[in-house]
Design a protein around this motif. Structure first.
Motif, PDB file in Angstrom:
ATOM      1  N   MET A   1      -8.445 -18.841 -14.262  1.00  0.00           N
ATOM      2  CA  MET A   1      -7.535 -18.018 -13.139  1.00  0.00           C
ATOM      3  C   MET A   1      -7.520 -18.859 -11.884  1.00  0.00           C
ATOM      4  O   MET A   1      -8.441 -19.518 -11.429  1.00  0.00           O
ATOM      5  CB  MET A   1      -8.205 -16.491 -12.921  1.00  0.00           C
ATOM      6  CG  MET A   1      -8.328 -15.779 -14.091  1.00  0.00           C
ATOM      7  SD  MET A   1      -6.783 -15.479 -14.925  1.00  0.00           S
ATOM      8  CE  MET A   1      -7.118 -13.789 -14.961  1.00  0.00           C
ATOM      9  N   ILE A   2      -6.343 -18.614 -11.200  1.00  0.00           N
ATOM     10  CA  ILE A   2      -6.311 -19.223  -9.794  1.00  0.00           C
ATOM     11  C   ILE A   2      -6.027 -17.913  -8.858  1.00  0.00           C
ATOM     12  O   ILE A   2      -5.202 -16.737  -9.241  1.00  0.00           O
ATOM     13  CB  ILE A   2      -4.732 -19.970  -9.711  1.00  0.00           C
ATOM     14  CG1 ILE A   2      -3.522 -19.338  -9.993  1.00  0.00           C
ATOM     15  CG2 ILE A   2      -5.375 -21.426 -10.723  1.00  0.00           C
ATOM     16  CD1 ILE A   2      -2.509 -20.197  -9.798  1.00  0.00           C
ATOM     17  N   LEU A   3      -6.384 -18.117  -7.827  1.00  0.00           N
ATOM     18  CA  LEU A   3      -6.352 -17.059  -6.808  1.00  0.00           C
ATOM     19  C   LEU A   3      -5.129 -17.443  -5.686  1.00  0.00           C
ATOM     20  O   LEU A   3      -4.872 -18.625  -5.284  1.00  0.00           O
ATOM     21  CB  LEU A   3      -7.518 -16.977  -5.649  1.00  0.00           C
ATOM     22  CG  LEU A   3      -7.675 -16.314  -4.700  1.00  0.00           C
ATOM     23  CD1 LEU A   3      -7.609 -14.662  -5.335  1.00  0.00           C
ATOM     24  CD2 LEU A   3      -8.832 -16.336  -3.875  1.00  0.00           C
TER      25      LEU A   3
ATOM     26  N   ALA B   1      -4.982 -10.511  -2.224  1.00  0.00           N
ATOM     27  CA  ALA B   1      -5.263 -11.689  -3.097  1.00  0.00           C
ATOM     28  C   ALA B   1      -5.206 -11.046  -4.461  1.00  0.00           C
ATOM     29  O   ALA B   1      -5.675  -9.780  -4.544  1.00  0.00           O
ATOM     30  CB  ALA B   1      -6.348 -12.443  -2.668  1.00  0.00           C
ATOM     31  N   PHE B   2      -5.065 -11.842  -5.371  1.00  0.00           N
ATOM     32  CA  PHE B   2      -5.123 -11.547  -6.965  1.00  0.00           C
ATOM     33  C   PHE B   2      -5.238 -12.904  -7.574  1.00  0.00           C
ATOM     34  O   PHE B   2      -4.834 -13.928  -7.227  1.00  0.00           O
ATOM     35  CB  PHE B   2      -3.935 -10.681  -7.269  1.00  0.00           C
ATOM     36  CG  PHE B   2      -2.635 -11.309  -7.217  1.00  0.00           C
ATOM     37  CD1 PHE B   2      -2.139 -11.908  -8.496  1.00  0.00           C
ATOM     38  CD2 PHE B   2      -1.903 -11.204  -6.057  1.00  0.00           C
ATOM     39  CE1 PHE B   2      -0.859 -12.627  -8.434  1.00  0.00           C
ATOM     40  CE2 PHE B   2      -0.526 -11.973  -6.112  1.00  0.00           C
ATOM     41  CZ  PHE B   2      -0.014 -12.362  -7.321  1.00  0.00           C
ATOM     42  N   TYR B   3      -5.756 -12.585  -8.669  1.00  0.00           N
ATOM     43  CA  TYR B   3      -5.909 -13.763  -9.730  1.00  0.00           C
ATOM     44  C   TYR B   3      -4.990 -13.898 -10.714  1.00  0.00           C
ATOM     45  O   TYR B   3      -4.446 -12.591 -11.267  1.00  0.00           O
ATOM     46  CB  TYR B   3      -7.461 -13.733 -10.468  1.00  0.00           C
ATOM     47  CG  TYR B   3      -8.668 -14.100  -9.453  1.00  0.00           C
ATOM     48  CD1 TYR B   3      -8.829 -15.406  -9.287  1.00  0.00           C
ATOM     49  CD2 TYR B   3      -9.085 -13.012  -8.827  1.00  0.00           C
ATOM     50  CE1 TYR B   3     -10.103 -15.958  -8.413  1.00  0.00           C
ATOM     51  CE2 TYR B   3     -10.270 -13.596  -7.945  1.00  0.00           C
ATOM     52  CZ  TYR B   3     -10.607 -14.779  -7.795  1.00  0.00           C
ATOM     53  OH  TYR B   3     -11.552 -15.102  -6.963  1.00  0.00           O
TER      54      TYR B   3
ATOM     55  N   VAL C   1       5.933 -12.999  -5.898  1.00  0.00           N
ATOM     56  CA  VAL C   1       6.392 -13.726  -4.867  1.00  0.00           C
ATOM     57  C   VAL C   1       4.849 -13.834  -3.970  1.00  0.00           C
ATOM     58  O   VAL C   1       4.051 -12.977  -3.775  1.00  0.00           O
ATOM     59  CB  VAL C   1       7.369 -12.916  -3.949  1.00  0.00           C
ATOM     60  CG1 VAL C   1       7.518 -13.759  -2.476  1.00  0.00           C
ATOM     61  CG2 VAL C   1       8.480 -12.825  -4.425  1.00  0.00           C
ATOM     62  N   VAL C   2       4.418 -15.084  -3.516  1.00  0.00           N
ATOM     63  CA  VAL C   2       3.174 -15.249  -2.968  1.00  0.00           C
ATOM     64  C   VAL C   2       3.401 -16.152  -1.722  1.00  0.00           C
ATOM     65  O   VAL C   2       4.543 -16.687  -1.484  1.00  0.00           O
ATOM     66  CB  VAL C   2       2.262 -16.087  -3.866  1.00  0.00           C
ATOM     67  CG1 VAL C   2       2.098 -14.973  -5.209  1.00  0.00           C
ATOM     68  CG2 VAL C   2       2.917 -17.460  -4.358  1.00  0.00           C
ATOM     69  N   THR C   3       2.518 -16.139  -0.825  1.00  0.00           N
ATOM     70  CA  THR C   3       2.394 -16.694   0.445  1.00  0.00           C
ATOM     71  C   THR C   3       2.253 -18.029   0.363  1.00  0.00           C
ATOM     72  O   THR C   3       2.563 -18.939   1.369  1.00  0.00           O
ATOM     73  CB  THR C   3       1.517 -16.037   1.429  1.00  0.00           C
ATOM     74  OG1 THR C   3       0.168 -16.236   0.922  1.00  0.00           O
ATOM     75  CG2 THR C   3       1.734 -14.560   1.577  1.00  0.00           C
TER      76      THR C   3
END
Length: 61
Positions: free
Chosen positions: A1-3, A11-13, A39-41
């Motif tokens: 998994m990636i964070l 934050a989520f995996y 959508v992620v930062t």
């Protein structure tokens, strides 16, 4: 998994095997193989590097 981090700061995996496409528009949009989007930062380059690191880590063991 990636964070990764959602736009709300949480934050989520994420299972990188499910990633179909990564785009910057200007926020980073991750499209999953089932058509859902996130959508992620992190930048697209950062997410791509996390995926590469994940796969390389699998092959080291």
């Amino acid at each position: 998994m990636i964070l990764v981090t959602a736009l709300n700061g949480r934050a989520f995996y994420l299972n990188p095997v499910l990633i179909y496409r990564i785009e910057e528009m200007p926020d980073t949009l991750i499209t999953l193989t089932d058509g859902k989007t996130l959508v992620v930062t992190e930048s697209a380059e950062e997410v791509a590097q996390k995926v590469i690191d994940y796969h390389q880590g699998l092959h080291r063991h």
